[in-house]
Each structure stands twice: as structure tokens, then as C-alpha cells.
Design an enzyme around this catalytic site. Sequence first.
Site: not given
Length: 696
Positions: A488-489, A492
Site C-alpha cells: 500500500h505505502e 504512494h
Amino acid sequence: MAKGRKERRILAFTGAAALLAVSVNLLISAIKSQKKRKKKELPGLSISVKLSASEITKLADHVIAKSKEVHDSVAAVPLDKVTYVNTILPLAELEALQFPLVLSCVFQKMVNPSAEVRKASAEAERRIDAHLCMCSKREDVYRVIKTFAARGEWMSSETKQYVYCLVRDFERNGMNLTLSKREEIERLRKEIDELSLHFISNLNEDRTFLLFNESELSGLPSEFIKSLDRADCGKVRVSLSSHHVLPILEHCKVGSTRRMVAVAQGQRCGEDNLRILESLVQLRHKLARLLGYSSYADYAIEHRMAKSSSEVFEFLEDLSAHLTELASRELCLLKELKKKEEGESTFGVEDIKYYVRRAEEQRFDLDLGVVKQYFPANVVLTGLFKIFEDLFGLKFEEISEPEVWDGDVRLFSAVNLSSKELIGYFFLDLYFREGKYNHTCVMALQSGCMSSTGVRQIPVALLAANFQKDNYKALVLLNFSDVVTLFHEFSHVIHHICNRASFARFSGLRVEPDLVEISGQLIENWCYEASSLKLMSGFDQDISKALPDEMCRMLQGRRDSFSALKLKQELLLCFFDQIIHSSENVDMVELLKHLYPKVMLGIPFLEGTKPASCFLRLAVGYEATCYSSLWSEVFSADIFASKFQGHLQNQSLGLLFREKVMAPGGARDSMAILIDFLGRRPSIQAYIERKNRYSI
């Protein structure tokens, strides 16, 4: 992305911080020369990652001085002489130049091993924040920008959006209002901040505890019980902190204990915090009305993808209605389990976590401790890099002997595979250290944007985590939840470095808040697909052995197991949040009593409790926007199902996502971005279908 308000504010630092010219770069060069450090020169890398406490203080002084100088210069432009070159361009250029320098000062408080450096960094952030706050309320600067905006002399659609955002931000601070109204806004904001801190302080300082015999904690691990303090009477003390409450609600076999803990938690700081929350909501509505909005919800949502509270209500009601049938089936199964285990007794909210766990144990023979053995950190990273490289047409290369703040930190370059163009850098700081920020997050350290000379500034990001090293094992093993968080990170990071916006203001993750989590939520899907799991896993005793097929299937099924009922609990908070921030004079206790059985399918409200008194998200950070996480989760499911499912490594689709969703940054309307990529408005249907497919 982790995940708290503070990180988001750091990610968004370019918004008000607007400058720093070549002299600051010279200052940093001088500092480094004095220290006589040899550093490998990397093209486009301006961020300074190894400043001392005194250097941070000096740099913050210079940042503030230069910022004031440029704002004074813009403010001095005669209104009949305003042009793009003397009004907008200075702010845009300095925004880009200042970002890595401001972050050179402030990111250290999150990661630096030195307490002295962290303290200096935190103080630098406080001073820079105060300065930026002052800049955002300069009527003289606003007047000049507003004059330019009124002329409508746009060079491009992105320039128009940039000027619109500048004006909007000033006006959300009341700069278009009379002095008396601006003073009232300041007073209201100060009171809101003080009340929010009081609300948080009450919860942090609460020392309420319950006493139980060990038999009343049957089902809890012996290690947990041994960790509890003992009272003089021989009973153990259970606090109302989450690290005590959650294990009890999930593992305790004794229904009366679960209920006592749930009731006590719902009474925490009850009367005091409830009064504070009521006052906060009233003050927020007053603030919104002064600024020209009908409610605080419309003020909070205006600059998000949803745009209005009515749109949010429609989304929540649609989602809740479509989840009702599935949630009802889940609840019936849990009630049957309780009847078998505890006899004829009412099923309450305090029973949900316990019986969901019991049901999952029966359905999934999955030992997460064994699963962990298949995820050595280095194997996960290798698989993660391959998945992202193949999907988005990138190549990551590690930089040898980089200048970093700790020996565990690694630096990578990201190159566009087809053109061989350098498009960004990212640092990985993945392991626990004393004093380090204790959640996984991504920070933008340098914005990707165009300079006035036509040279593109290279974006830089940092992914920080706190994975635990085991001194007795050669490999660092990750929990599966850590693997999902890492994917998920890292999405980013990719979103940030793939940005192609012209203005630093719109760089990377500086998008409308309802959009910022969609990429991360989308990429989480790869963690539940067998082909991806095989790429990122390897047994710690023999890394050539990937995660077995059966474990892959169970992880996929477990993801959405009993999720409808869990979502109903989240929807309850979202409805409560929207109602109190859309209407005035709402009786919060009565509202929850009304909502509970309606949203929670007849599960009774816990009498005597005031759960709103511990809704921390409503006190600070998420007021009127609790819906946003669900919004991004639902729409990312639509993107995955309609585009990527069955095409996990389709680079054409990945490049299209890069071009249409990641590249614009915040320069385009978020809903228009999704419509452009999907070819239609996003829908909740795929999300609902996935829940039904993998649930009971």
C-alpha cells in the site's frame, strides 16, 4: 499511506511553504563544505538528509527569512501592474525550491537516531508552521493574487487551477471578509484547537481500570494475563486502552467480561468529552457559516472528490443498503455460534469480534505464524520491486554508499524503462529504532515539477516502517499484514515519483484527499492473488518454496470474511459524523441510540454508554470526513475488477494508470481523473460483488 494526520500535513508541505532561492542551496553547500564530507553527487537530488541540530536551526531561519522576502515582494506589486510573472510565478517557483529545504529541516524528527536532532527538527517545524500560517493570512498578498485572478489571463488549464487554489486557500482563511469577521474566525479556530486538545488529553490521561479474576479472562493467552498488573486483592487490572480492550473483546470466552469491558470503554470520559464534542461541532458550524457555507460538512468536503455532504450521504446510504443482506447472514451465523457456546442470551456489539474470530477459526485452518515464515523481508522486497517494475514500466536501481541518516537506510533511483529517463528517487527506512516514528508512512521529500527554465525537478520520497529485527535469526520475517501495508505505502512512493504536474502544488500525492488513498487501496489487491503471492514469498528455511496454493486461497477468503458486519460498524461512525456536521443542535446520545439498531441490524445499543466521547477521529483530523477511507476502498475495488483482475502484470494497463491517474497529481479534478480512466463514473457494484463472492 499511512496513515495519521501529521504525515499527511508533511506530505502537503508545499502548499503554503513557497520558496527558497539559490542562496539557500549555497548555504547548504557551505555547511557541507565545513563538515568536509565527501558525498556522491546524484543528479537532481536536492534534499539534505544529514544535517546537525544547529544546521537545521540555521536553515529554518533562512527559509523563513526568504519566504517573508518573496511574500513582501508580491504584496508590493501595484494592483494595476499585476502580471503572471510578478505575482504568480514567484510563488510557484519558490514553492518548488523551498519544498526539499523545508523537508530537510522537518523530516528528521520522524527518523533521526539522535534525540538532539529530532528535537531541533520538531522546533524547526513549529517555527516554519507558524510562519506559513501567517503567510496564509496576508491580506496584502491575497489582494494582489485576487486582482490577477479577476483578469482571467490564463496560460494553461493547470495555471488556472493553481491560481484558483491560491485564492481558495486564502478565502477559506477568511481573507475576503471584513476584519471583524476574520478576528472572529481566528477566535473560533483557537477555541476549536484548544477543545480538540482537551478531548485528546482526557482520553490519554484516563486511568480507569477494571478488576477481574483470571477465570473471568478465560480464553486469553497466558502471556497476556501475565502482563497485567495485580491488585492487592489478587485480581488483575485491565485498563481501557486499546492494547487491553481489543484482545479481551476478541479472545475472552466469558460474555459478561466482554460486556463489562465494552460498557466501561463506552463510558470513558463520557460526560466531559461529550460536552466537548458538542461544543466543537457548534463552533465548527459557526466557522463554516462565517466563511459562507451552510454547514461544516460542506466546508470540509468542498475540496474533496465528493464535493458535498449530500453526495457523501448518497454514497453511505447506497453502500449500507447493498451490504444489509450479506451482513444479516453474517449476523445470523454469529448468533448461532453464540447460542451454542453461551446459550440463550442477547447478541450484543461486544460479541462481534469474539465470534467473528471463532467463525474464522472454523472456516480457515490458517496459522498466521506459519504464514509469516513465508515472508522474509528481502524476498518480499524483491517480489514487490518486480511487480511494480513490470506493471508500471519502471526500473529500480540501488545507489551504493548513499548519504543517509542511519546504516539501515537504502536509496534507490527509479528509471522509466522505455526512455531510460531518471524519474525519481526513494529512500527505504524499514526497521525499528528507538525514537523513530512508530507507524508505516510515506513522506514526499522533494516535489516533481517544472522550473521556469524548463528543467524538471526530480521527485524524492521516503518510505519509513518499523519492522522488527530478530537478533537470533538471519532473516527478518514480516507478518502478512505488514506485507499488505508495505505494498500500500510503496504505491504512494510510485504515485509521487510518476507525477508529471508542472506545479509543486500539484506534485504527486498532493491530490484531492478522497483520491490520495485509491492507488494504495488498488495495489493491496495484488497481495491476495496467487501469482503475486508466489513472487513475493519464500519459506525462511528454503526461499525457493513459495507460499502454498491453499494458503493463498485462505488469505484471499479471509480478507472479506464477515466484512459486511465490520463495515456496518464503520458506516455507523460515518453516518454519525456526517449528521452532526451537517445539522445543528443534534442530540448525540439520542442520535446514536436511533442509528445503532437501524445500521447494526437490530443489535442493541449499550445502555449507559456515550461512545461519541471516545470517537477520537471526530475530535481532530477526520471531522466530517470519516467516509473517505471507505470511499477510496470502494472505488479502488471498481478499478481493480474492471481493469486489472486477470491482468495483474499487463503493462499497457499499468502505463495507462500511470498516465491518467498518477501523472496529473492534483492538477485535475479527481472525479474527472477516475472517469477518464474508467470511461464512466466509479460504482460500488464491484465492491459489493467481491464481498459476496468471498464471504460466508
